[in-house]
Motif scaffolding. Sequence first.
Motif, PDB file in Angstrom:
ATOM      1  N   LEU A 159      -4.186   1.449   2.508  1.00 37.29           N
ATOM      2  CA  LEU A 159      -4.580   2.227   1.404  1.00 37.29           C
ATOM      3  C   LEU A 159      -5.164   3.442   1.520  1.00 37.29           C
ATOM      4  CD1 LEU A 159      -5.531  -0.540  -1.419  1.00 37.29           C
ATOM      5  CD2 LEU A 159      -3.325   1.163  -1.579  1.00 37.29           C
ATOM      6  N   ASN A 160      -6.241   3.305   2.538  1.00 42.77           N
ATOM      7  CA  ASN A 160      -7.155   4.373   3.165  1.00 42.77           C
ATOM      8  C   ASN A 160      -6.221   5.411   4.126  1.00 42.77           C
ATOM      9  OD1 ASN A 160      -9.451   3.877   2.391  1.00 42.77           O
ATOM     10  ND2 ASN A 160     -10.032   2.292   3.937  1.00 42.77           N
ATOM     11  N   GLU A 161      -5.174   4.908   4.612  1.00 41.06           N
ATOM     12  CA  GLU A 161      -4.193   5.573   5.446  1.00 41.06           C
ATOM     13  C   GLU A 161      -3.366   6.484   4.581  1.00 41.06           C
ATOM     14  OE1 GLU A 161      -2.043   3.144   8.137  1.00 41.06           O
ATOM     15  OE2 GLU A 161      -3.806   2.147   9.122  1.00 41.06           O
ATOM     16  N   HIS A 162      -2.876   6.075   3.375  1.00 41.60           N
ATOM     17  CA  HIS A 162      -2.210   6.633   2.388  1.00 41.60           C
ATOM     18  C   HIS A 162      -2.868   7.478   1.252  1.00 41.60           C
ATOM     19  CE1 HIS A 162       1.511   5.019   4.131  1.00 41.60           C
ATOM     20  NE2 HIS A 162       1.000   3.695   3.912  1.00 41.60           N
ATOM     21  N   GLY A 163      -3.995   7.577   1.623  1.00 45.60           N
ATOM     22  CA  GLY A 163      -5.065   8.467   0.693  1.00 45.60           C
ATOM     23  C   GLY A 163      -5.024   7.953  -0.703  1.00 45.60           C
ATOM     24  N   LYS A 164      -5.407   6.529  -0.553  1.00 42.70           N
ATOM     25  CA  LYS A 164      -5.461   5.783  -1.909  1.00 42.70           C
ATOM     26  C   LYS A 164      -6.631   4.867  -1.919  1.00 42.70           C
ATOM     27  CE  LYS A 164      -0.429   5.662  -2.307  1.00 42.70           C
ATOM     28  NZ  LYS A 164       0.836   4.657  -2.447  1.00 42.70           N
ATOM     29  N   GLY A 165      -7.535   5.129  -1.040  1.00 45.12           N
ATOM     30  CA  GLY A 165      -8.650   4.407  -0.676  1.00 45.12           C
ATOM     31  C   GLY A 165      -9.737   4.129  -1.754  1.00 45.12           C
ATOM     32  N   ALA A 166      -9.681   5.421  -2.613  1.00 42.72           N
ATOM     33  CA  ALA A 166     -10.546   5.301  -3.730  1.00 42.72           C
ATOM     34  C   ALA A 166     -10.547   4.126  -4.601  1.00 42.72           C
ATOM     35  CB  ALA A 166     -10.664   6.488  -4.307  1.00 42.72           C
ATOM     36  N   GLU A 167      -9.318   3.723  -4.659  1.00 47.56           N
ATOM     37  CA  GLU A 167      -8.857   2.511  -5.587  1.00 47.56           C
ATOM     38  C   GLU A 167      -8.934   1.201  -5.151  1.00 47.56           C
ATOM     39  OE1 GLU A 167      -6.604   4.480  -9.416  1.00 47.56           O
ATOM     40  OE2 GLU A 167      -5.316   4.492  -7.315  1.00 47.56           O
ATOM     41  N   ALA A 168      -9.299   1.231  -3.774  1.00 42.49           N
ATOM     42  CA  ALA A 168      -9.146  -0.228  -2.881  1.00 42.49           C
ATOM     43  C   ALA A 168      -9.855  -1.342  -3.643  1.00 42.49           C
ATOM     44  CB  ALA A 168      -9.632  -0.094  -1.680  1.00 42.49           C
ATOM     45  N   ASP A 169     -11.094  -0.860  -4.024  1.00 42.96           N
ATOM     46  CA  ASP A 169     -11.983  -2.014  -4.540  1.00 42.96           C
ATOM     47  C   ASP A 169     -11.343  -2.261  -6.037  1.00 42.96           C
ATOM     48  OD1 ASP A 169     -13.927  -1.925  -2.612  1.00 42.96           O
ATOM     49  OD2 ASP A 169     -15.234  -0.661  -3.549  1.00 42.96           O
ATOM     50  N   ALA A 170     -11.051  -1.610  -6.752  1.00 35.21           N
ATOM     51  CA  ALA A 170     -10.549  -2.038  -7.960  1.00 35.21           C
ATOM     52  C   ALA A 170      -9.115  -2.725  -7.829  1.00 35.21           C
ATOM     53  CB  ALA A 170     -10.293  -0.740  -9.088  1.00 35.21           C
ATOM     54  N   ILE A 171      -8.168  -2.499  -7.159  1.00 31.35           N
ATOM     55  CA  ILE A 171      -7.149  -3.082  -6.770  1.00 31.35           C
ATOM     56  C   ILE A 171      -7.345  -4.511  -6.125  1.00 31.35           C
ATOM     57  CG2 ILE A 171      -5.082  -3.267  -5.329  1.00 31.35           C
ATOM     58  CD1 ILE A 171      -5.045  -0.213  -5.360  1.00 31.35           C
ATOM     59  N   GLU A 172      -8.120  -4.382  -5.183  1.00 32.58           N
ATOM     60  CA  GLU A 172      -8.772  -6.093  -4.638  1.00 32.58           C
ATOM     61  C   GLU A 172      -9.192  -6.810  -5.764  1.00 32.58           C
ATOM     62  OE1 GLU A 172     -11.206  -8.139  -1.211  1.00 32.58           O
ATOM     63  OE2 GLU A 172     -10.599  -5.940  -0.887  1.00 32.58           O
TER      64      GLU A 172
ATOM     65  N   TYR B 160      -2.527  -2.498 -11.485  1.00 29.87           N
ATOM     66  CA  TYR B 160      -2.055  -1.736 -10.288  1.00 29.87           C
ATOM     67  C   TYR B 160      -0.884  -2.490  -9.991  1.00 29.87           C
ATOM     68  CZ  TYR B 160      -6.690   0.312 -10.141  1.00 29.87           C
ATOM     69  OH  TYR B 160      -7.852   1.182 -10.344  1.00 29.87           O
ATOM     70  N   ARG B 161       0.282  -1.779  -9.972  1.00 25.53           N
ATOM     71  CA  ARG B 161       1.406  -2.134  -9.448  1.00 25.53           C
ATOM     72  C   ARG B 161       1.973  -1.301  -8.274  1.00 25.53           C
ATOM     73  NH1 ARG B 161       4.277  -4.981 -13.327  1.00 25.53           N
ATOM     74  NH2 ARG B 161       6.316  -3.747 -12.806  1.00 25.53           N
TER      75      ARG B 161
ATOM     76  N   ALA C 174       0.714  -1.197  -0.030  1.00 27.23           N
ATOM     77  CA  ALA C 174      -0.011  -0.178   0.002  1.00 27.23           C
ATOM     78  C   ALA C 174       0.938   1.293  -0.038  1.00 27.23           C
ATOM     79  CB  ALA C 174      -0.938   0.093   1.310  1.00 27.23           C
ATOM     80  N   ARG C 175       1.914   1.307   0.669  1.00 29.47           N
ATOM     81  CA  ARG C 175       2.742   2.286   0.827  1.00 29.47           C
ATOM     82  C   ARG C 175       3.404   2.730  -0.398  1.00 29.47           C
ATOM     83  NH1 ARG C 175       5.285   5.663   4.302  1.00 29.47           N
ATOM     84  NH2 ARG C 175       4.303   4.394   6.070  1.00 29.47           N
ATOM     85  N   PHE C 176       3.745   1.804  -1.217  1.00 26.78           N
ATOM     86  CA  PHE C 176       4.439   1.981  -2.465  1.00 26.78           C
ATOM     87  C   PHE C 176       3.740   1.757  -3.835  1.00 26.78           C
ATOM     88  CE2 PHE C 176       7.965   1.000   0.406  1.00 26.78           C
ATOM     89  CZ  PHE C 176       8.681   2.162   0.399  1.00 26.78           C
ATOM     90  N   MET C 177       2.315   1.541  -3.435  1.00 30.30           N
ATOM     91  CA  MET C 177       1.327   1.583  -4.636  1.00 30.30           C
ATOM     92  C   MET C 177       1.540   2.989  -5.904  1.00 30.30           C
ATOM     93  SD  MET C 177      -0.734  -0.676  -5.761  1.00 30.30           S
ATOM     94  CE  MET C 177      -1.662  -1.414  -4.154  1.00 30.30           C
ATOM     95  N   GLY C 178       1.608   2.165  -6.872  1.00 33.40           N
ATOM     96  CA  GLY C 178       2.018   3.359  -7.932  1.00 33.40           C
ATOM     97  C   GLY C 178       3.371   3.712  -8.100  1.00 33.40           C
TER      98      GLY C 178
END
Length: 345
Positions: free
Chosen positions: A267-280, A196-197, A146-150
């Motif tokens: 992901l939520n903690e790092h401000g990337k929660g909007a994409e959590a569903d798609a990543i999972e 998603y990488r 999650a920390r290094f997503m993208g």
Amino acid sequence: MTDAPTRFVQQATGARKAVRDHVIQILWSGYGEIVRYRLEGADVPTVILKHVVFPGDLDHPRGWNNDRSHQRKVGSYQVEMAWYRDGSGQCDASSRVPRCLDTATVGDEHLIVLEDLDAAGFPLRKEHLTRTEARQCLRWLARFHARFMGREPAGLWPEGSYWHLATRPDEWAAIEDPAIRETAAALDDALTGARYRSLVHGDAKVANFCFAPQGDAVAAVDFQYVGGGCGMRDVAYFLGSGLDEHEQETWETGLLEDYFQALREALNEHGKGAEADAIEHEWRALFPIAQADFYRFLVGWMPDHWKIHDYSRRTALAVVRRLQEGGLPGIPSGTDSSASATSSQ
């Protein structure tokens, strides 16, 4: 007279005196050693030196002795130095790694001075994990991903992990099962082509995790194969190398739930929660493909390895059959596997 590695440890730590204590580990294939140093007049009592020295004679424990294997290892230590120097400082307590004090290259030797995780509160190593300990490691991986997503893998492997197809043409050629050999590139294409990488640890085996005595925290070491990729490479490898057949088959579903819950939280903690569903959604679909790809590596590398068992075989062959019958969503069918199996990092 003080030798060069000891002088470097002293310089990196500001110690009045550095004394070589004992060898913790000889590096794979004799490529150097990991040594603990005792310090006097420094902020910490001990540090770890990873001292890489490339051997004159290649001696691979599994017999894979060739220039490609050697160059892969050379690259891996260069990547690890880059990671500790430029990337490790971005990890916090939720994805704990040893703090890097200094790095240097002297001729063909690499020197990395690291925090001693034993002294930092992570003294335990495990050969076999309880379900709770496996969950701790997966939560570490989820927070790391999650920390290094993208994140682009600048200075690291473009595709992380030591066993992916582009680095293993010899092992691919040694695969006896034509179905595994012919679908290898399609498996690899699906993983390398993930939308998603993140960064992947690349060698997330049990031996590379360090545990706190209370059982409530874990840290990770050995970043020779850190690089870009789908996080399922780490998860499939960790489960496939850290659990026995019964545990893997019975715990897998629950442990995956634990991983994805931790990934979503991070992901939520790092401000990337909007994409959590798609990543999972994408990564869940890629998990069995990563399992099949790890199996592909094992049967070419060491077909009698203990990690190959009935469950891993059934899981991999089910994916292969689906590919042969028309492909999986997002994976091209009929790909020529020889194309991807001839390049090497």
